[in-house]
Design a protein around this motif. Sequence first.
Motif, PDB file in Angstrom:
ATOM      1  N   ILE A  32       0.844  -1.190   0.000  1.00  0.00           N
ATOM      2  CA  ILE A  32       0.000   0.000   0.000  1.00  0.00           C
ATOM      3  C   ILE A  32       0.882   1.243   0.000  1.00  0.00           C
ATOM      4  O   ILE A  32       1.851   1.324   0.758  1.00  0.00           O
ATOM      5  N   LYS A  90      -0.703   4.481  -0.153  1.00  0.00           N
ATOM      6  CA  LYS A  90      -1.479   5.564   0.442  1.00  0.00           C
ATOM      7  C   LYS A  90      -2.723   4.996   1.102  1.00  0.00           C
ATOM      8  O   LYS A  90      -3.378   4.113   0.555  1.00  0.00           O
ATOM      9  N   HIS A 118     -10.075   4.708   1.919  1.00  0.00           N
ATOM     10  CA  HIS A 118      -9.479   4.103   0.731  1.00  0.00           C
ATOM     11  C   HIS A 118      -8.014   3.734   0.981  1.00  0.00           C
ATOM     12  O   HIS A 118      -7.318   4.397   1.750  1.00  0.00           O
ATOM     13  N   ALA A 119      -7.580   2.680   0.311  1.00  0.00           N
ATOM     14  CA  ALA A 119      -6.169   2.292   0.297  1.00  0.00           C
ATOM     15  C   ALA A 119      -5.753   2.116  -1.156  1.00  0.00           C
ATOM     16  O   ALA A 119      -6.471   1.474  -1.936  1.00  0.00           O
ATOM     17  N   MET A 120      -4.623   2.697  -1.509  1.00  0.00           N
ATOM     18  CA  MET A 120      -4.123   2.598  -2.871  1.00  0.00           C
ATOM     19  C   MET A 120      -2.913   1.676  -2.907  1.00  0.00           C
ATOM     20  O   MET A 120      -1.924   1.890  -2.196  1.00  0.00           O
ATOM     21  N   LYS A 148       0.376  -0.254  -4.717  1.00  0.00           N
ATOM     22  CA  LYS A 148       1.479   0.197  -5.553  1.00  0.00           C
ATOM     23  C   LYS A 148       1.168   0.005  -7.029  1.00  0.00           C
ATOM     24  O   LYS A 148       1.604   0.789  -7.874  1.00  0.00           O
ATOM     25  N   GLY A 150      -1.637   0.396  -8.372  1.00  0.00           N
ATOM     26  CA  GLY A 150      -2.680   1.321  -8.808  1.00  0.00           C
ATOM     27  C   GLY A 150      -4.094   0.914  -8.453  1.00  0.00           C
ATOM     28  O   GLY A 150      -5.037   1.671  -8.675  1.00  0.00           O
ATOM     29  N   THR A 151      -4.258  -0.271  -7.874  1.00  0.00           N
ATOM     30  CA  THR A 151      -5.593  -0.733  -7.480  1.00  0.00           C
ATOM     31  C   THR A 151      -6.033  -0.043  -6.190  1.00  0.00           C
ATOM     32  O   THR A 151      -5.244   0.109  -5.254  1.00  0.00           O
ATOM     33  N   ALA A 152      -7.314   0.344  -6.141  1.00  0.00           N
ATOM     34  CA  ALA A 152      -7.857   0.985  -4.943  1.00  0.00           C
ATOM     35  C   ALA A 152      -8.730   0.005  -4.171  1.00  0.00           C
ATOM     36  O   ALA A 152      -9.456  -0.801  -4.766  1.00  0.00           O
TER      37      ALA A 152
END
Length: 411
Positions: free
Chosen positions: A77, A79, A84-86, A88, A90-92
Motif C-alpha cells: 500500500i 497511500k 481508501h487504500a491505494m 502500488k 494502482g488498485t484501490a
Amino acid sequence: MVKAVVLIVGGGPAGMTVAAELKRAGDVYTILVDRKEYFEVNFVSPRALVDPRVARDQMLYNYHGFGLVDKFIQGEIVKLDSKHAMLKKGTAIVFDYAVVCTGSSYSSSLFKGEHKKMSRRMRELVTANQSVNQSQHIVVVGGNFVGCEVAAELTELKHKPKITIVHSHAALMHSAPAKTQLEVRKFFAKKNVHVMLNQRVEKTKKNEWLACSQPLDDFEPDESVSGTDSMSESPTTICDYDPTGIVLTPKPDLVLWTTGSRPIAASFLEPGLGKGVLTAKGYVKVTNELRIEGCENLFAIGDCNNVKEFKTAASASDQGRLAAKNILKLINGQKLAKKVADLEHWTVNGGHHYFYVNLGPKNGVLASWTKSLLVPGQFKGMMKHREILLRSLTLEDSEKYRKGRNDVLFT
C-alpha cells in the motif's frame, strides 16, 4: 449480509489475530494485504537455525492456506486514508475499517523474513542452518532476549563450536529484572559460552572482527544499528566507539546480528493522514483504544504502534483481540448509538506481568516485568511452539484452547 469491510495491512501475530476474531464474529468481510505471501512464526527462528525440521514444518505458512480472511492480496500500500487504500500497482481498496499491523524488523532478515516468496525464505533458513553446522566459531551480536535465545540454541549443536556473545550493555538481557540477568549469565557460563559486555562488533579492512568498547553513558545500541541483509556484514553505526578493539579469535566463521529492532515504516499513512501520524522514530501514534490518533475507524496494533511497552508476540496478539472487539463494537454501535467511552482500552502488555524466554529446547526462564520473580530450569512442556500461536488462530476449538492457554509463554 455483510455489515462492514475491514482492511488488515500486514499479517503476523497481530494481523492474523484480528482476522481470526472477526471471522468468529461473522458478517464482516476481511481483506488482508501483505507484501509477503506467507505467515511466519518468527519467534521459533532461533530453533530453526539448529533444527531444519522446524524451518520446514513449523515456521512458514502460505496465507492462502489459512482461511481466516475473505480475500488476500499480495502487494504494498502506498497511500491510506479514512476510506481508501491505494496499492502500488494502482488498485484501490474501499473499506469501512482498517487495521495497520506492519510489524518490525531486525538488522538481519534471518530472524524476521523479508523475502516475498516463501520458497526463497525457506532457502535462506536452510542456508543459515548449513552455515551454522559448518562453523567452528559463531559470534552472536546482541545479548538481549533474541540474542540469548539464539546463543542458547547454538549450544545444542553436536559439533560444539565456540560461541561468543558480544553485547553493548553491562548485562545480558538488560531489559529483564536483575535476577533474570544473573540466572542467564550462569546458564551461559555452564555452557562455556564466551560473553563480552559493553562491546560492539566492528569489521576492519583486514577482514578481522573487533570487539570495541565505549563508555556506558554513551550506549544507544538498538537505535545505532542500521539494516543489513547478510548474516556476517557489519551494520553501519552512528556511535563513536574506541576504534582500537579486541580481535575476536579464532576468526569467526559466522556472525549473527540480533540487534536493531525497529518498526517497519508505515509511511503510506502520511500522504492520506498527514505527517503528524508518525513519531520521529516511525511508530504510529495511537490512542488508548489503539485507534490511530484523529481517526475513528483506523487502528494500529503490534510492533508498529507507539505504545510504550516491550514488544512481544503475546502483546501483538492481545492487541489484535482488543482491536477486533472495538471494531465490532463500532459496527454494532452504529445502530445502537453507543458512545466511544464503551470501547475497551489497552493496558501495558495486556495486563500480563510475566514473560518466558527459551534457553534451548529443555531450559527456560520465567520472569516478571514488575518483580524479580524467577523460575528457571526445565520447561520442556512449556516451550514456545508454533501451536501456541497457531492454535489461538484456528477456528476449531479455539475458545476451549484459549481459555486454557498461558500467555506467559510468549516473548
